[in-house]
Design a protein around this motif. Structure first.
Motif, PDB file in Angstrom:
ATOM      1  N   GLN A 206      45.528  38.481  35.403  1.00  0.00           N
ATOM      2  CA  GLN A 206      45.120  39.829  35.817  1.00  0.00           C
ATOM      3  C   GLN A 206      43.794  39.878  36.566  1.00  0.00           C
ATOM      4  N   CYS A 207      42.927  38.935  36.337  1.00  0.00           N
ATOM      5  CA  CYS A 207      41.552  39.077  36.806  1.00  0.00           C
ATOM      6  C   CYS A 207      41.199  38.097  37.919  1.00  0.00           C
ATOM      7  N   ALA A 208      41.902  36.965  37.943  1.00  0.00           N
ATOM      8  CA  ALA A 208      41.515  35.882  38.854  1.00  0.00           C
ATOM      9  C   ALA A 208      41.567  36.309  40.320  1.00  0.00           C
ATOM     10  N   GLY A 218      34.818  36.563  43.689  1.00  0.00           N
ATOM     11  CA  GLY A 218      35.554  36.823  44.930  1.00  0.00           C
ATOM     12  C   GLY A 218      35.209  38.243  45.301  1.00  0.00           C
ATOM     13  N   VAL A 219      36.191  39.113  45.217  1.00  0.00           N
ATOM     14  CA  VAL A 219      35.880  40.536  45.383  1.00  0.00           C
ATOM     15  C   VAL A 219      34.939  40.954  44.254  1.00  0.00           C
ATOM     16  N   GLY A 220      35.241  40.459  43.073  1.00  0.00           N
ATOM     17  CA  GLY A 220      34.406  40.768  41.905  1.00  0.00           C
ATOM     18  C   GLY A 220      33.350  39.705  41.730  1.00  0.00           C
ATOM     19  N   ASN A 226      24.331  33.178  35.405  1.00  0.00           N
ATOM     20  CA  ASN A 226      23.643  33.960  34.377  1.00  0.00           C
ATOM     21  C   ASN A 226      23.207  35.328  34.891  1.00  0.00           C
ATOM     22  N   TYR A 227      23.869  35.759  35.952  1.00  0.00           N
ATOM     23  CA  TYR A 227      23.504  37.076  36.496  1.00  0.00           C
ATOM     24  C   TYR A 227      24.589  38.079  36.149  1.00  0.00           C
ATOM     25  N   TRP A 228      24.164  39.184  35.625  1.00  0.00           N
ATOM     26  CA  TRP A 228      25.130  40.193  35.172  1.00  0.00           C
ATOM     27  C   TRP A 228      24.764  41.568  35.689  1.00  0.00           C
ATOM     28  N   LEU A 229      25.781  42.294  36.094  1.00  0.00           N
ATOM     29  CA  LEU A 229      25.568  43.670  36.540  1.00  0.00           C
ATOM     30  C   LEU A 229      25.578  44.632  35.354  1.00  0.00           C
ATOM     31  N   HIS A 230      26.399  44.287  34.370  1.00  0.00           N
ATOM     32  CA  HIS A 230      26.609  45.261  33.280  1.00  0.00           C
ATOM     33  C   HIS A 230      26.397  44.657  31.906  1.00  0.00           C
ATOM     34  N   ASP A 236      28.992  44.427  25.796  1.00  0.00           N
ATOM     35  CA  ASP A 236      28.864  44.879  27.191  1.00  0.00           C
ATOM     36  C   ASP A 236      30.104  44.501  27.984  1.00  0.00           C
ATOM     37  N   VAL A 237      30.509  43.241  27.838  1.00  0.00           N
ATOM     38  CA  VAL A 237      31.637  42.755  28.638  1.00  0.00           C
ATOM     39  C   VAL A 237      32.913  43.512  28.263  1.00  0.00           C
ATOM     40  N   PHE A 238      33.089  43.710  26.962  1.00  0.00           N
ATOM     41  CA  PHE A 238      34.259  44.450  26.496  1.00  0.00           C
ATOM     42  C   PHE A 238      34.260  45.847  27.117  1.00  0.00           C
ATOM     43  N   GLY A 249      35.196  49.173  42.409  1.00  0.00           N
ATOM     44  CA  GLY A 249      36.383  48.338  42.578  1.00  0.00           C
ATOM     45  C   GLY A 249      36.861  47.611  41.334  1.00  0.00           C
ATOM     46  N   MET A 250      36.173  47.828  40.243  1.00  0.00           N
ATOM     47  CA  MET A 250      36.610  47.209  38.973  1.00  0.00           C
ATOM     48  C   MET A 250      37.288  48.295  38.148  1.00  0.00           C
ATOM     49  N   ILE A 251      38.608  48.171  38.003  1.00  0.00           N
ATOM     50  CA  ILE A 251      39.327  49.263  37.339  1.00  0.00           C
ATOM     51  C   ILE A 251      39.124  49.248  35.824  1.00  0.00           C
ATOM     52  N   GLN A 256      46.131  49.166  30.534  1.00  0.00           N
ATOM     53  CA  GLN A 256      47.014  48.004  30.710  1.00  0.00           C
ATOM     54  C   GLN A 256      46.896  46.954  29.621  1.00  0.00           C
ATOM     55  N   LEU A 257      45.720  46.823  29.057  1.00  0.00           N
ATOM     56  CA  LEU A 257      45.521  45.797  28.036  1.00  0.00           C
ATOM     57  C   LEU A 257      45.286  46.455  26.683  1.00  0.00           C
ATOM     58  N   ARG A 258      45.844  45.823  25.652  1.00  0.00           N
ATOM     59  CA  ARG A 258      45.592  46.326  24.310  1.00  0.00           C
ATOM     60  C   ARG A 258      44.181  45.892  23.915  1.00  0.00           C
TER      61      ARG A 258
HETATM   62  C1  HEC Z   1      40.601  44.543  42.018  1.00  0.00           C
HETATM   63  C2  HEC Z   1      39.599  43.532  41.745  1.00  0.00           C
HETATM   64  C3  HEC Z   1      39.250  43.272  40.315  1.00  0.00           C
HETATM   65  C4  HEC Z   1      40.066  42.912  39.314  1.00  0.00           C
HETATM   66  C5  HEC Z   1      41.568  42.710  39.342  1.00  0.00           C
HETATM   67  C6  HEC Z   1      39.233  42.716  38.157  1.00  0.00           C
HETATM   68  N1  HEC Z   1      37.922  42.970  38.461  1.00  0.00           N
HETATM   69 FE1  HEC Z   1      36.375  42.798  37.223  1.00  0.00          FE
HETATM   70  N2  HEC Z   1      35.144  43.441  38.670  1.00  0.00           N
HETATM   71  C7  HEC Z   1      35.504  43.725  39.959  1.00  0.00           C
HETATM   72  C8  HEC Z   1      34.361  44.203  40.707  1.00  0.00           C
HETATM   73  C9  HEC Z   1      34.351  44.647  42.137  1.00  0.00           C
HETATM   74  C10 HEC Z   1      33.287  44.151  39.799  1.00  0.00           C
HETATM   75  C11 HEC Z   1      31.848  44.550  40.073  1.00  0.00           C
HETATM   76  C12 HEC Z   1      31.598  45.977  39.648  1.00  0.00           C
HETATM   77  C13 HEC Z   1      30.211  46.444  40.008  1.00  0.00           C
HETATM   78  O1  HEC Z   1      29.770  46.137  41.088  1.00  0.00           O
HETATM   79  O2  HEC Z   1      29.636  47.142  39.148  1.00  0.00           O
HETATM   80  C14 HEC Z   1      33.819  43.663  38.550  1.00  0.00           C
HETATM   81  C15 HEC Z   1      33.056  43.467  37.401  1.00  0.00           C
HETATM   82  C16 HEC Z   1      33.527  42.907  36.260  1.00  0.00           C
HETATM   83  C17 HEC Z   1      32.701  42.595  35.136  1.00  0.00           C
HETATM   84  C18 HEC Z   1      31.213  42.819  35.014  1.00  0.00           C
HETATM   85  C19 HEC Z   1      30.484  41.641  35.547  1.00  0.00           C
HETATM   86  C20 HEC Z   1      28.965  41.811  35.495  1.00  0.00           C
HETATM   87  O3  HEC Z   1      28.309  41.169  36.247  1.00  0.00           O
HETATM   88  O4  HEC Z   1      28.537  42.601  34.623  1.00  0.00           O
HETATM   89  C21 HEC Z   1      33.524  42.054  34.178  1.00  0.00           C
HETATM   90  C22 HEC Z   1      33.110  41.573  32.813  1.00  0.00           C
HETATM   91  C23 HEC Z   1      34.825  42.060  34.741  1.00  0.00           C
HETATM   92  N3  HEC Z   1      34.823  42.565  36.003  1.00  0.00           N
HETATM   93  C24 HEC Z   1      35.937  41.598  34.062  1.00  0.00           C
HETATM   94  C25 HEC Z   1      37.220  41.683  34.551  1.00  0.00           C
HETATM   95  C26 HEC Z   1      38.387  41.330  33.821  1.00  0.00           C
HETATM   96  C27 HEC Z   1      38.409  40.807  32.389  1.00  0.00           C
HETATM   97  C28 HEC Z   1      39.448  41.531  34.606  1.00  0.00           C
HETATM   98  C29 HEC Z   1      40.904  41.320  34.281  1.00  0.00           C
HETATM   99  C30 HEC Z   1      41.417  41.983  33.113  1.00  0.00           C
HETATM  100  C31 HEC Z   1      38.943  42.017  35.856  1.00  0.00           C
HETATM  101  N4  HEC Z   1      37.581  42.108  35.794  1.00  0.00           N
HETATM  102  C32 HEC Z   1      39.725  42.333  36.934  1.00  0.00           C
HETATM  103  C33 HEC Z   1      36.768  43.634  40.481  1.00  0.00           C
HETATM  104  C34 HEC Z   1      37.898  43.315  39.781  1.00  0.00           C
END
Ligand code: HEC
Length: 306
Positions: A206-208, A218-220, A226-230, A236-238, A249-251, A256-258
Motif C-alpha cells: 500500500q505504501c511503497a 518518492g512522492v512521500g 532521521n528527519y520527520w515531518l510529523h 506519531d507515526v500511527f 498527498g498522504m491519505i 482501508q486499514l484496521r
Molecule cells: C499517494 C502517495 C502516498 C501513499 C500511498 C502513502 N503515503 Fe505516506 N506520505 C505521503 C506524503 C506526500 C507524505 C508527506 C506528507 C507531508 O508532507 O506532510 C507522507 C507522509 C507519511 C508519513 C509521515 C512521515 C514524516 O516524515 O513524518 C508516514 C509515517 C507515512 N506517510 C506512512 C505511510 C504509510 C504507512 C502508508 C501506507 C499505508 C503510506 N504512507 C502511503 C504520500 C503517500
C-alpha cells in the motif's frame, strides 16, 4: 429417553395432553421448556401419591372385612394373625438395611483376640454399606466401558484439548478485540517478527508506491533517515497513518486499514531507520534521533515543517 420420560409422565398424569400428542410427541423444544417439565413431573408425583393412598385404603378395607369374617366363623388363629399390628414398611426396611448383631448378643460374635483389653467383633457389614460398595463396583465397570473402551465418553486428554481449544478461541477473540481498540494514544511499538512481517507486507502493498520499496522515499518522504515531518514516536507515526496529511498527498488510512494493521505498518516503518537504501530522497522535516526503547521521542514544534 427424554421423550419416553415425558410420554410416561404424560400418560400417568391422565392425559394432561391429548392422546394425539402422546402418540406423536411435540417438538423437543416443548419438553425442554422447564415449566412444562415441572408441571408434568408434579402431576406424576401427585398421581403416585394418590395411587399409594388408594392402595392403603383398599388394604384397610380388606383387613376389616377379613376380621369380620374370621370373627363370624370363629377362626381365632387366623384372626390373631390378621389383627396383629404389622411392623411398618419403613421400619422393616430400616431393620433390613442396618441389620447387625444387637449389643445384647455381641458375645456370639466376639473373636478370641485380645489386644490389651480391646476385643474384635465379627459383626456383619451393614447392608446399606455393602450395597453402596457393590454399586460403586458396578459404576466403575460402566465408567470403564463408557470412557475407555468405547468412544462414547471423551477421555481426559480429549476433554483437556476441547477446553484448551475453547480457551484459545476466547484468547484469540480477546486479542483481536484488543488489537482493534488500538489508537494513537495507547499504541506501543511492536517488535515481534510476525507483526513486523505483516507490517512489511502492508507497506510494500500500500505504501511503497509513494514511500519506495525500501522506504527510501518518492512522492512521500524518506522513512529511513532521521528527519520527520510529523514525529517519529510510534504514536506519531500511527496518527499520521490513521488521519493522513490529505492536503500534502498522504491519505488517511483508517478507512482501508484496521487498527491492528496500522499498528503493524507503523512499527515496521520505525525499523527502517538507518537502513541507508540506495537513491534516498532528500531529508524532509526535522532531525529527530530515533526514539530509544521506552522513550517517548519528540514531536516537532507545531508548524515547523510546513
Ligand atoms: C499517494 C502517495 C502516498 C501513499 C500511498 C502513502 N503515503 Fe505516506 N506520505 C505521503 C506524503 C506526500 C507524505 C508527506 C506528507 C507531508 O508532507 O506532510 C507522507 C507522509 C507519511 C508519513 C509521515 C512521515 C514524516 O516524515 O513524518 C508516514 C509515517 C507515512 N506517510 C506512512 C505511510 C504509510 C504507512 C502508508 C501506507 C499505508 C503510506 N504512507 C502511503 C504520500 C503517500
Amino acid at each position: 429417553m427424554k421423550r419416553y420420560i415425558a410420554l410416561f409422565t404424560m400418560l400417568l398424569s391422565g392425559g394432561l395432553l391429548t392422546a394425539q400428542e402422546a402418540v406423536a410427541p411435540a417438538s423437543d423444544a416443548f419438553y425442554n421448556d422447564l415449566f412444562v417439565r415441572m408441571i408434568l413431573i408434579g402431576a406424576a408425583v401427585v398421581m403416585l401419591v394418590a395411587i399409594l393412598v388408594l392402595y392403603r385404603l383398599l388394604m384397610t378395607v380388606i383387613k376389616v372385612e377379613q376380621i369380620k369374617i374370621y370373627k363370624e366363623q370363629g377362626l381365632d388363629a387366623y384372626l390373631e394373625a390378621v389383627a396383629k399390628p404389622k411392623e411398618s414398611w419403613i421400619m422393616r426396611q430400616y431393620k433390613a438395611w442396618t441389620a447387625a448383631v444387637p449389643v445384647e448378643r455381641e458375645a456370639d460374635v466376639l473373636l478370641l483376640h485380645d489386644y490389651d483389653g480391646i476385643h474384635e467383633l465379627d459383626n456383619k457389614l451393614p447392608p446399606w454399606w455393602v450395597a453402596m460398595f457393590y454399586i460403586t463396583i458396578a459404576f466403575a465397570g460402566v465408567y470403564l466401558v463408557y470412557y475407555h473402551f468405547t468412544d462414547m465418553g471423551p477421555s481426559s486428554l480429549q476433554e483437556y484439548e476441547t477446553e484448551v481449544a475453547v480457551a484459545e478461541e476466547q484468547v484469540a477473540n480477546y486479542l483481536a478485540k484488543q488489537a482493534n481498540l488500538i489508537d494513537e494514544s495507547n499504541v506501543t511499538l511492536l517488535t515481534d517478527e510476525a507483526a513486523l512481517e505483516a507490517g512489511k507486507a502492508i507497506f510494500v502493498g500500500q505504501c511503497a508506491a509513494c514511500h519506495g520499496q525500501l522506504g527510501e522515499g518518492g512522492v512521500g518522504p524518506n522513512m529511513t533517515d532521521n528527519y520527520w515531518l510529523h514525529g517519529n514516536t510510534i504514536n506519531d507515526v500511527f496518527k499520521t497513518i490513521k488521519y493522513g496529511v490529505p492536503e500534502k498527498g498522504m491519505i488517511s488510512w483508517q478507512a482501508q486499514l484496521r487498527p491492528v494493521e496500522m499498528h503493524q505498518v507503523a512499527s515496521y516503518i520505525l525499523t527502517l531507520q538507518g537502513t541507508n537504501p540506495p537513491n534516498p530522497k532528500a531529508p524532509q522535516g526535522d532531525l529527530i534521533e530515533p526514539a530509544t526503547e521506552g522513550s517517548a521521542g519528540e514531536t516537532p514544534a507545531e508548524g515547523s515543517s510546513l
